[in-house]
Structure formats: C-alpha cells, structure tokens
Design an enzyme around this catalytic site. Sequence first.
Site, PDB file in Angstrom:
ATOM      1  N   THR A  77      -6.342  10.703   5.515  1.00 18.43           N
ATOM      2  CA  THR A  77      -5.925  10.092   4.245  1.00 18.43           C
ATOM      3  C   THR A  77      -7.177   9.928   3.387  1.00 18.43           C
ATOM      4  OG1 THR A  77      -6.291   7.823   4.986  1.00 18.43           O
ATOM      5  CG2 THR A  77      -4.140   8.793   5.491  1.00 18.43           C
ATOM      6  N   GLY A  89       0.825  -1.214   0.000  1.00 20.20           N
ATOM      7  CA  GLY A  89       0.000   0.000   0.000  1.00 20.20           C
ATOM      8  C   GLY A  89       0.851   1.251   0.000  1.00 20.20           C
ATOM      9  N   ALA A  90       1.898   1.249  -0.833  1.00 22.56           N
ATOM     10  CA  ALA A  90       2.938   2.274  -0.742  1.00 22.56           C
ATOM     11  C   ALA A  90       2.645   3.548  -1.512  1.00 22.56           C
ATOM     12  CB  ALA A  90       4.270   1.694  -1.235  1.00 22.56           C
ATOM     13  N   THR A  91       1.559   3.604  -2.279  1.00 22.01           N
ATOM     14  CA  THR A  91       1.372   4.747  -3.177  1.00 22.01           C
ATOM     15  C   THR A  91       0.501   5.857  -2.602  1.00 22.01           C
ATOM     16  OG1 THR A  91      -0.508   3.673  -4.276  1.00 22.01           O
ATOM     17  CG2 THR A  91       1.695   3.330  -5.241  1.00 22.01           C
ATOM     18  N   GLY A 140      -5.107   5.986  15.232  1.00 21.46           N
ATOM     19  CA  GLY A 140      -6.498   6.412  15.299  1.00 21.46           C
ATOM     20  C   GLY A 140      -6.848   7.148  14.021  1.00 21.46           C
ATOM     21  N   TYR A 145     -15.205  -4.346  10.030  1.00 26.26           N
ATOM     22  CA  TYR A 145     -13.908  -3.659   9.949  1.00 26.26           C
ATOM     23  C   TYR A 145     -13.155  -3.842  11.259  1.00 26.26           C
ATOM     24  CZ  TYR A 145     -10.320  -0.095   9.792  1.00 26.26           C
ATOM     25  OH  TYR A 145      -9.108   0.547   9.838  1.00 26.26           O
ATOM     26  N   VAL A 185      -6.557   9.282  11.008  1.00 24.06           N
ATOM     27  CA  VAL A 185      -5.484   9.807  10.168  1.00 24.06           C
ATOM     28  C   VAL A 185      -6.119  10.386   8.907  1.00 24.06           C
ATOM     29  CG1 VAL A 185      -3.285   9.353   9.031  1.00 24.06           C
ATOM     30  CG2 VAL A 185      -3.995   7.943  10.983  1.00 24.06           C
ATOM     31  N   ASP A 241      -2.272  -7.034  -6.293  1.00 27.95           N
ATOM     32  CA  ASP A 241      -3.349  -6.916  -5.318  1.00 27.95           C
ATOM     33  C   ASP A 241      -3.061  -7.942  -4.232  1.00 27.95           C
ATOM     34  OD1 ASP A 241      -5.789  -7.169  -3.872  1.00 27.95           O
ATOM     35  OD2 ASP A 241      -6.955  -6.549  -5.623  1.00 27.95           O
TER      36      ASP A 241
END
Length: 251
Positions: free
Chosen positions: A187, A9-11, A183, A152, A185, A58
């Site tokens: 994004t 998940g680096a992008t 907690g 989740y 963030v 993926d």
Amino acid sequence: MMKTALITGATSGIGLATAQTLAKNNFALVLCGRNKEKLNELKQELSQQVPVETLCFDVRDQKTVAQQIHSLTQSPFDKIDVLINNAGNAHGLDPIDKGSIEDWDAMMDINVKGLLYVSHAVMPQMRERKSGHIINIGSTAGKEVYPNGNVYCGSKHAVDAITTGMRLDLNPYHIRVGAVNPGLVQTNFSEVRFKGDTERADKVYQGYMPLQPQDVADVILFALTRPAHVNIADLTVMCTAQASSTVLKKE
C-alpha cells in the site's frame, strides 16, 4: 437483513479494498477519512451497489469524531453493526534515541487514541442493542518488536492489548471483538513512513510477492461472515515470503 459497517481510513489501501469488498457483499457503508474528494468519489462508485454515507474527519480530533458519528440519524446508517478500525500509520524508521517527537505523537495519536475515539462513539449503541462486531486492524508489529520499530511497534502492541480488553469488557453484551494483523502489504504505507521517498518505499516490496489490500479485505470478510456463535478473536496474515518481521525470503 442488510448490515451497516463503519470503516475508518476507507479511501486507500486496506480500507478501500474492504469497502469495495463489503459493498459487493451487501453491507451498507459509512466510509470515514480525511480526504473529502476521495470520499465523494468512493461514494459515487459504491452507492450504485449499496447505501453509502461518508464522514470526513481526522481520527485524532475526538470532538469532531463524536459529532460526526452521532450525526448518523437516518436508516440504515443510524445503526452501526460492524466497526472496522483501520485508520493507522507509521512515521519514520529511526533508532529510538534519534526518533522524532512529532512522528511519535502522530503514531500514538492515530493508531491508539484515534481507534479509541471512534470506538467510544460507536460502542454505546452496540452495548444498548446487545449486538455488534468490532475488528481492529493491528499488525505483525503488534506481535513482535523489530529494530528501529520502537514506537510504531509500541502503538500496535497497544492495539493488541486494547482489542483483548474490548473483548473482555464487551463480552456481557454479545459484541464480537477481534483483530486482523497483517504483515507486509503493498500500500502507500511505506511511502508515508519514508515521508514521500517513493524510491525507498518501492524497495520494500521488491524481490517477493507481498500481500495485497484485497488479501486482507478477504480475511476481514471471512471474519464478518462467520456464524453468530463464532468470533475470529485474533488472526495474523503474512505473505508466504515473510516468516517474521525480520525474516523475508527475496529472490
């Protein structure tokens, strides 16, 4: 001696901030994600500082995950010193009786099975060398359950348990295993959760100062740069305005 870190998940978000931070601190990087164009852009940016390789997959596709990671045969990418399991997502915020099976599958497949697939491909070489460091990106949702968080939260509780299991089982091989549990963030997390509803997503972060991806990246760097006898086993980080998953001080 330069260490090599593999980041999923680096992008975007925490993964992107972590990649940039580790590049500044002389880590060679294996950057993983689903967006080949963004991976190429990031490689062009960071390869000016350190060696960078990219893998486009993926995490839900176990066969491709294994093939791609096992294709890393050239130094310094053939030896993964650090694994950061960052790829994850949330879909929907519905009561469990109204939840979407598709959303449930996505969260369990990415957050839990994806983490396992990547780890399964990397752990054997760490075990063989009797060294390595794994950091799983969990969540405060893995520490407490909040209304409508159901699946989740379940997926992140699983990450919490798997991290402990990894630490126990890999202990004989001197492999450090820990979790960083953020907690709120700021994004694209909420935009994904609300399926592109940017107005609703933006409201999540209004009225207070949430964590920024760089804040979490700094914590990850701290954990990675402790002396060899020190392992940050479990660390929870929240913005000052957040006291729990349901208590948030807004202006």
